[in-house]
Design a protein around this motif. Structure first.
Motif, PDB file in Angstrom:
ATOM      1  N   LEU A  56     -32.090  -7.287  14.397  1.00  0.00           N
ATOM      2  CA  LEU A  56     -31.872  -8.264  15.458  1.00  0.00           C
ATOM      3  C   LEU A  56     -33.188  -8.952  15.797  1.00  0.00           C
ATOM      4  N   LEU A  57     -33.069 -10.181  16.270  1.00  0.00           N
ATOM      5  CA  LEU A  57     -34.208 -10.940  16.772  1.00  0.00           C
ATOM      6  C   LEU A  57     -33.809 -11.523  18.122  1.00  0.00           C
ATOM      7  N   VAL A  58     -34.686 -11.391  19.128  1.00  0.00           N
ATOM      8  CA  VAL A  58     -34.422 -12.025  20.418  1.00  0.00           C
ATOM      9  C   VAL A  58     -35.491 -13.076  20.679  1.00  0.00           C
ATOM     10  N   THR A  59     -35.067 -14.199  21.276  1.00  0.00           N
ATOM     11  CA  THR A  59     -35.976 -15.282  21.629  1.00  0.00           C
ATOM     12  C   THR A  59     -35.740 -15.669  23.080  1.00  0.00           C
ATOM     13  N   ALA A  60     -36.816 -15.954  23.804  1.00  0.00           N
ATOM     14  CA  ALA A  60     -36.732 -16.318  25.222  1.00  0.00           C
ATOM     15  C   ALA A  60     -37.282 -17.724  25.410  1.00  0.00           C
ATOM     16  N   SER A  61     -36.628 -18.476  26.290  1.00  0.00           N
ATOM     17  CA  SER A  61     -36.941 -19.897  26.420  1.00  0.00           C
ATOM     18  C   SER A  61     -37.051 -20.319  27.879  1.00  0.00           C
TER      19      SER A  61
END
Length: 406
Positions: A255-260
């Motif tokens: 999994l990869l998580v990205t925050a914006s």
């Protein structure tokens, strides 16, 4: 799989810079980065004013009750008995934006140590890399606080750093000059690749635990995934509505998580590019004072070491903890001016850094992973999503192994 709903995070300790605020504000007092060494024996804190503190873990004031102000330990520096880890102060000469510890111990690092300390050839070497305001990267030996290397190449702020978890001493740097650079510390810090393609400042870089992929996030709506084998672009992940500023891989690389700044965390399958889930940061407990809580930009996201939780820091003065399988946070903690967060590598603690130069340590959920999750984590450590889907197993099992059961 998950324990009962955890209690709200408790503040274990808060460390504050020992220097008075008599410096020009432009010299930067922010704690842009905090990091634990992979073995959990050291904590690094960019406390502003060009200073990095290296603190042996656990803290001397471990498990300080909430409300007790932990004083700076600068006055105790180097006063411990011989042979004990000693707190170090690294004066980097420039504002420090990024921090990264090398894996430890590893044979290559001993070679690096031997080159600079031939009289002590057998000492294993834990390394800290610091990314600076002028584009330089300084490499320090943690046990002694000595400067080993100075890496030059970036033309602007080095915002983030990441070592390959394999222990090969390959370092990736992300910069405001819109590039990422790959360095080999086994070859005297030789620059071996420049990755171009971003149109804005690069805020964050993260290497997958299996060392196959590199994720980079810039002031853009898309995220870049690179191959760590060929150093070529694999794909762009598009789905955010504003600048992406933070990213992290799960411990099994699945999994990869990205925050914006768009207030969302997106969870991706990095192998297929599929968007699996979005975690929206909205109004929290109605009982809380609405005047102090608002939907706002995200600053940081990170996975817990067992891969069942996420922590996020946002401009709405909250630290949130999320369970992997739930769409809403399971716990909150009030924190002002948060910039970054990271889990202790053995679990149970989250460290956060603030604009005031402070670092805070919070309790984190402790969980006994289910046998199902442990098996999934073990399998996904060496199987890609496509390899799982090709297995002759039932559909429901494939969905579980590929995190499609949300």
């Amino acid at each position: 799989m998950l324990s009962p709903i955890p209690e709200e995070p408790l503040l274990l300790a808060e460390l504050k810079p020992g220097r008075p605020h008599q410096f020009d504000w432009k010299s930067s007092c922010e704690t842009w980065s905090v990091a634990f060494s992979p073995d959990g024996s050291w904590f690094a804190w960019s406390q502003g004013h060009c200073i990095v503190k290296l603190i042996p873990w656990p803290l001397e004031e471990q498990f300080i009750p909430k409300g007790f102000e932990a004083k700076s330990r600068s006055s105790k520096n180097e006063t411990k008995g011989r042979g004990s880890p000693k707190e170090k102060t690294l004066d980097c000469g420039q504002i420090v934006w990024g921090l990264a510890f090398s894996p430890w111990p590893s044979p290559p690092s001993r070679k690096l140590w031997a080159r600079h300390h031939p009289q002590v050839p057998d000492v294993s070497c834990l390394i800290l890399a610091t990314g600076l305001n002028d584009g330089q990267i300084k490499i320090w030996e943690v046990q002694t606080g000595l400067l080993l290397l100075n890496l030059s190449g970036h033309q602007d702020v080095v915002r983030d750093l990441s070592f390959t978890p394999s222990g090969s001493l390959i370092l990736v740097s992300a910069s405001r000059d819109k590039t990422l650079r790959i360095w080999d510390l086994n070859k005297h810090g030789k620059q071996i690749q420049v990755l171009s393609g971003h149109l804005q400042w690069v805020y964050c870089c993260s290497i997958s635990p299996d060392c196959s992929m590199l994720c980079s996030a810039a002031g853009e709506k898309s995220v870049f995934l690179w191959s760590m084998r060929s150093y070529t672009l694999i794909r762009k992940l598009e789905g955010h509505q504003s600048s992406v500023v933070s990213c992290d891989f799960s411990p099994d690389s699945a999994l990869l998580v990205t925050a914006s700044y768009d207030t969302n965390v997106i969870m991706w399958d990095p192998y297929t590019g599929e968007r699996l889930r979005a975690l929206h940061h909205t109004q929290v407990d109605p009982a809380m004072d609405d005047s102090d809580v608002h939907i706002s930009s995200l600053r940081s996201v990170c996975f817990s070491p067992e891969g069942l939780y996420l922590a996020t820091v946002a401009d709405d003065r909250l630290l949130r903890i999320w369970a992997l399988e739930l769409k809403t946070p399971i716990a909150f903690a009030p924190m002002t001016n948060g910039l970054c967060c990271t889990f202790f590598p053995h679990g149970g603690v989250i460290a956060t850094g603030t604009r005031d130069g402070h670092v805070q340590f919070w309790t984190a959920p402790r969980v006994l992973s289910s046998l199902k999750h442990l098996c999934r984590k073990a399998l996904r450590s060496f199987l890609t999503t496509y390899q799982v889907l090709a297995l002759p197993i039932p559909k429901k099992m494939k969905e579980f192994l590929t995190y499609r059961t949300f």
